[in-house]
Motif scaffolding. Sequence first.
Motif, mmCIF file in Angstrom:
data_model
loop_
_atom_site.group_PDB
_atom_site.id
_atom_site.type_symbol
_atom_site.label_atom_id
_atom_site.label_comp_id
_atom_site.label_asym_id
_atom_site.label_seq_id
_atom_site.Cartn_x
_atom_site.Cartn_y
_atom_site.Cartn_z
ATOM 1 N N GLN A 40 0.906 -0.930 -0.028
ATOM 2 C CA GLN A 40 0.194 0.593 0.403
ATOM 3 C C GLN A 40 1.111 1.503 -0.064
ATOM 4 O OE1 GLN A 40 -2.592 -0.136 2.578
ATOM 5 N NE2 GLN A 40 -3.733 -1.896 2.446
ATOM 6 N N LEU A 41 1.764 0.861 1.003
ATOM 7 C CA LEU A 41 2.407 2.721 0.796
ATOM 8 C C LEU A 41 3.220 2.606 -1.059
ATOM 9 C CD1 LEU A 41 4.387 1.912 4.584
ATOM 10 C CD2 LEU A 41 2.743 3.188 3.247
ATOM 11 N N LEU A 42 4.408 0.837 -1.189
ATOM 12 C CA LEU A 42 4.253 1.777 -1.675
ATOM 13 C C LEU A 42 3.752 2.371 -3.590
ATOM 14 C CD1 LEU A 42 6.961 -1.459 -2.212
ATOM 15 C CD2 LEU A 42 7.396 1.039 -2.236
ATOM 16 N N ALA A 43 1.750 1.459 -2.901
ATOM 17 C CA ALA A 43 1.362 2.288 -4.474
ATOM 18 C C ALA A 43 1.394 4.067 -4.216
ATOM 19 C CB ALA A 43 0.124 1.673 -4.330
ATOM 20 N N GLN A 44 2.121 4.843 -3.205
ATOM 21 C CA GLN A 44 1.672 5.813 -3.444
ATOM 22 C C GLN A 44 3.365 6.473 -3.579
ATOM 23 O OE1 GLN A 44 -0.556 7.532 0.419
ATOM 24 N NE2 GLN A 44 -0.795 4.495 0.775
ATOM 25 N N GLY A 45 4.234 5.378 -3.867
ATOM 26 C CA GLY A 45 5.593 6.240 -4.354
ATOM 27 C C GLY A 45 6.502 5.309 -4.312
ATOM 28 N N ASP A 46 7.825 5.354 -4.513
ATOM 29 C CA ASP A 46 8.707 4.885 -4.516
ATOM 30 C C ASP A 46 9.532 5.105 -2.896
ATOM 31 O OD1 ASP A 46 9.303 3.592 -7.061
ATOM 32 O OD2 ASP A 46 10.836 5.262 -7.397
ATOM 33 N N ARG A 47 8.975 6.517 -2.189
ATOM 34 C CA ARG A 47 9.507 6.461 -1.215
ATOM 35 C C ARG A 47 9.120 5.837 0.322
ATOM 36 N NH1 ARG A 47 14.692 8.609 -0.065
ATOM 37 N NH2 ARG A 47 15.691 9.299 -2.718
ATOM 38 N N VAL A 48 9.210 5.542 1.300
ATOM 39 C CA VAL A 48 8.255 4.821 1.985
ATOM 40 C C VAL A 48 8.887 6.572 3.679
ATOM 41 C CG1 VAL A 48 7.870 2.941 4.163
ATOM 42 C CG2 VAL A 48 7.039 2.761 1.806
ATOM 43 N N PRO A 49 8.084 6.781 4.109
ATOM 44 C CA PRO A 49 9.120 7.836 5.582
ATOM 45 C C PRO A 49 9.668 6.365 6.676
ATOM 46 C CG PRO A 49 6.379 7.874 5.712
ATOM 47 C CD PRO A 49 6.762 7.526 4.496
ATOM 48 N N ALA A 50 10.916 6.902 6.974
ATOM 49 C CA ALA A 50 11.170 6.276 7.764
ATOM 50 C C ALA A 50 10.542 6.193 9.299
ATOM 51 C CB ALA A 50 13.124 6.596 8.419
ATOM 52 N N GLY A 51 10.560 5.760 10.404
ATOM 53 C CA GLY A 51 9.134 5.065 11.194
ATOM 54 C C GLY A 51 9.436 3.690 11.584
ATOM 55 N N ARG A 52 8.466 3.369 12.371
ATOM 56 C CA ARG A 52 8.393 2.371 12.949
ATOM 57 C C ARG A 52 6.704 2.105 13.687
ATOM 58 N NH1 ARG A 52 8.536 0.210 18.215
ATOM 59 N NH2 ARG A 52 8.676 -1.771 19.011
ATOM 60 N N THR A 53 6.213 1.150 13.483
ATOM 61 C CA THR A 53 5.182 0.871 13.706
ATOM 62 C C THR A 53 4.797 -1.020 14.035
ATOM 63 O OG1 THR A 53 3.103 0.881 13.193
ATOM 64 C CG2 THR A 53 4.117 -0.120 11.726
ATOM 65 N N VAL A 54 3.937 -1.193 15.704
ATOM 66 C CA VAL A 54 3.319 -2.801 15.527
ATOM 67 C C VAL A 54 2.391 -2.089 15.425
ATOM 68 C CG1 VAL A 54 3.410 -4.020 17.842
ATOM 69 C CG2 VAL A 54 5.580 -2.729 17.317
ATOM 70 N N ASP A 55 1.948 -3.406 14.741
ATOM 71 C CA ASP A 55 0.268 -3.471 13.798
ATOM 72 C C ASP A 55 -0.050 -4.703 14.262
ATOM 73 O OD1 ASP A 55 -1.728 -2.700 12.965
ATOM 74 O OD2 ASP A 55 -0.916 -2.043 10.441
ATOM 75 N N VAL A 56 -0.691 -5.133 15.413
ATOM 76 C CA VAL A 56 -1.871 -5.867 15.765
ATOM 77 C C VAL A 56 -3.379 -6.251 15.480
ATOM 78 C CG1 VAL A 56 -2.712 -7.241 17.672
ATOM 79 C CG2 VAL A 56 0.212 -6.548 17.247
ATOM 80 N N PRO A 57 -3.959 -7.070 15.107
ATOM 81 C CA PRO A 57 -5.671 -6.309 14.940
ATOM 82 C C PRO A 57 -6.759 -6.885 16.068
ATOM 83 C CG PRO A 57 -5.195 -8.778 14.743
ATOM 84 C CD PRO A 57 -3.890 -8.034 14.329
ATOM 85 N N GLU A 58 -7.750 -5.740 16.093
ATOM 86 C CA GLU A 58 -8.122 -5.461 17.370
ATOM 87 C C GLU A 58 -9.066 -7.409 17.796
ATOM 88 O OE1 GLU A 58 -8.822 -3.910 19.657
ATOM 89 O OE2 GLU A 58 -8.064 -1.895 18.876
ATOM 90 N N TYR A 59 -9.824 -7.554 16.202
ATOM 91 C CA TYR A 59 -10.427 -8.961 16.329
ATOM 92 C C TYR A 59 -9.794 -9.906 15.913
ATOM 93 C CZ TYR A 59 -14.108 -5.916 18.418
ATOM 94 O OH TYR A 59 -14.583 -4.953 19.264
ATOM 95 N N LYS A 60 -10.151 -10.977 15.772
ATOM 96 C CA LYS A 60 -9.850 -12.379 15.250
ATOM 97 C C LYS A 60 -9.758 -12.829 13.837
ATOM 98 C CE LYS A 60 -8.453 -17.447 15.762
ATOM 99 N NZ LYS A 60 -9.490 -18.274 16.588
ATOM 100 N N GLU A 61 -12.023 -12.086 13.696
ATOM 101 C CA GLU A 61 -12.150 -12.371 12.474
ATOM 102 C C GLU A 61 -12.832 -11.849 11.986
ATOM 103 O OE1 GLU A 61 -14.289 -17.072 13.369
ATOM 104 O OE2 GLU A 61 -15.516 -15.583 14.038
ATOM 105 N N ARG A 62 -12.253 -10.884 10.773
ATOM 106 C CA ARG A 62 -12.208 -10.100 9.825
ATOM 107 C C ARG A 62 -13.313 -10.638 8.449
ATOM 108 N NH1 ARG A 62 -7.756 -10.910 11.838
ATOM 109 N NH2 ARG A 62 -6.598 -10.271 10.264
ATOM 110 N N GLY A 63 -14.088 -10.290 7.911
ATOM 111 C CA GLY A 63 -14.774 -11.380 7.415
ATOM 112 C C GLY A 63 -15.874 -11.398 6.213
ATOM 113 N N VAL A 64 -15.982 -11.424 5.147
ATOM 114 C CA VAL A 64 -17.189 -11.307 3.703
ATOM 115 C C VAL A 64 -17.577 -12.558 3.592
ATOM 116 C CG1 VAL A 64 -17.561 -10.127 1.518
ATOM 117 C CG2 VAL A 64 -15.207 -9.646 2.895
ATOM 118 N N GLY A 65 -18.587 -12.449 3.433
ATOM 119 C CA GLY A 65 -20.276 -13.110 3.521
ATOM 120 C C GLY A 65 -20.756 -12.763 1.720
ATOM 121 N N VAL A 66 -20.314 -14.144 0.966
ATOM 122 C CA VAL A 66 -21.544 -13.828 -0.850
ATOM 123 C C VAL A 66 -21.927 -15.477 -0.191
ATOM 124 C CG1 VAL A 66 -20.293 -13.741 -2.692
ATOM 125 C CG2 VAL A 66 -19.011 -12.642 -1.369
#
Length: 615
Positions: free
Chosen positions: A139-165
């Motif tokens: 997603q970051l590279l979809a916006q350009g060749d450079r990603v700002p320097a930094g750090r994140t820890v990214d953990v979901p709130e919920y176990k099931e994240r879905g779509v039903g069809v």
Amino acid sequence: MAWSRVIGAVAGLVLLVAPVPAAAQTQKAGPPPVTVPALSNWAPGEGSYAFARSTRIVARDQESREVAGTLADDLRAAGRGTVPVVRDVAPRTGDIVVDVDPSAARLGAEGYELRAGARLTITGRTDTGAFYGTRTLLQLLAQGDRVPAGRTVDVPEYKERGVGVCACYVHISTEWLENLVRDMAYQKLNQLLLELKVKSEAHPEANTWGYYTKDEIRRIVALGEKYHVEIIPEINSPGHMDPWIENRPDLQLTDSDGVKQPSRLDVTQQAAFDYYTSLIDEYAQVFPATSWHMGADEYMLGSDFAKYPQVLAYARQKYGADATPQDAFIDFVNRVHAYAATKGKKLRIWNDGLTGANTVPVTAGTTVEHWLNVAVKPSELIAQGYPVMNASYSLYLVRGGFHSDTKGLYDQSWDPRGFEGEKLTSRTGITGAKISLWPDNGRGETENEVAVLLDPALRHIAQATWGSPHPDATYAEFTARARAVGHAPGWRDLTRVPLADGTYTFRGGGVTRDLQVARTPDGYVTLKSATSGRCLETRSGKLTLNVPLEPGSAVTEETCAASNTLQRWVPVPAPGGYELVNAITRMAVHVTDDGHLVQYPPDQRTPAVWQVTAR
């Protein structure tokens, strides 16, 4: 968002983030880079990471190598060229490092850490976590060749994240489903629940149209496995069984007037249970999912148990004089639960059948997907120990009908605690949430129109189940965020028409037609006869949800109407010309021996290949 607070779906578990380096502390904090779901705990650094032609993907071990391979595939699909995957080398400036570190307990089962600087490092405790880190990078590279320097820890709130069809009556193209899987993974959604019919070898009498071949399902499941989307099948039962038992009156519930009910399976019959479980066995050949969804909704829709005295008799014979007809229904659910467990699968059901009128409890461990406000509330189900998923009707997109108000939900900061009829204060016991696509008026909207409507809802459910439900001050800012990241690499624009507007001679199967081709706003074509001035349409045969689904039904020339979706066609390139596939029925035009045009599934009759020349 709160990935710094919560690991997985376990509420209240605090995540301690390592101190930010001194160099970063001296820099003025800026907003996190733009992603969906949004990053909330971004610690900015100095400078930026730069993707270049010399970039390599460095994989630490075999698990990392599989994630790295998928990332390389997606970078190539995104137009970034061939990025080599290497092992056992020291990373250099510009490299992407993918690491699976089982000791990184703080990341949970699906979280990741991303560090951007001279090189970019993604770490997950599992390959799934590392994979989600690569989605953020894409997603970051979809916006350009450079990603700002930094750090994140990214953990979901919920176990099931879905779509039903629900492709249970009206067919949905595999290309559309593949686009959905890619976009789901791109936004860290992990569960696609498909109610559909697989062409049956055990029960060929059930193979009326609407089915998928096993090879088609295998391809979709393989894509899901590659992109960490679990695909869970559903055959709704004991109600809504007409796609399966319309030709099996012996299994249909009979009312007190002696009338067979094609939509209702007779739960009092052992043969009906055996039939249903044989379908579970057949689906297991192509769906390796660890869950089985049996639906269990609306069994008495439009009727009531009083019309079926044999159901009460069955319940009392099995559970005593105080038993209710509802107990026979719950008995069927529990028997399916037990059978699925022997196959290593956990059971899922809808909630509306749990009316409180039963004396027999649903087996512990059954996941309840709550979509309708009935007597038994989500809080009661959770208190009784059932895992509960929020499948609220407010999250529905009904084809040709109700559409979820995504803007309204966003402005209200909706999250998975907001059920139909009840708002909970705690996440405890809630597995997550899903949006649902339903085909109630199958000809009301085409697949391409549904895709446009689905897109904001998809982004919203991803945001609300992964992190904060309201990362931007306004909905307009949130939709701008979604536009910035775009679609997943490999996503196909299904609105592209391979024929320019104009009049052509179509020759196929010994038939010649002069047809005017005109593109529709949703990316299909109409085919208007240059002789009669009428448009090709399929309308004959049995109608289900307002759609002619009967194989062999005629394709005829009818009065043209811009709003008539049954007059929209997909010219599919084929060797020597084009096949013509109806936009709604997804069946292709076949030419009979006497020159008539009819529609058939491609595995039943060979589609006509039309040679097309401009007039």
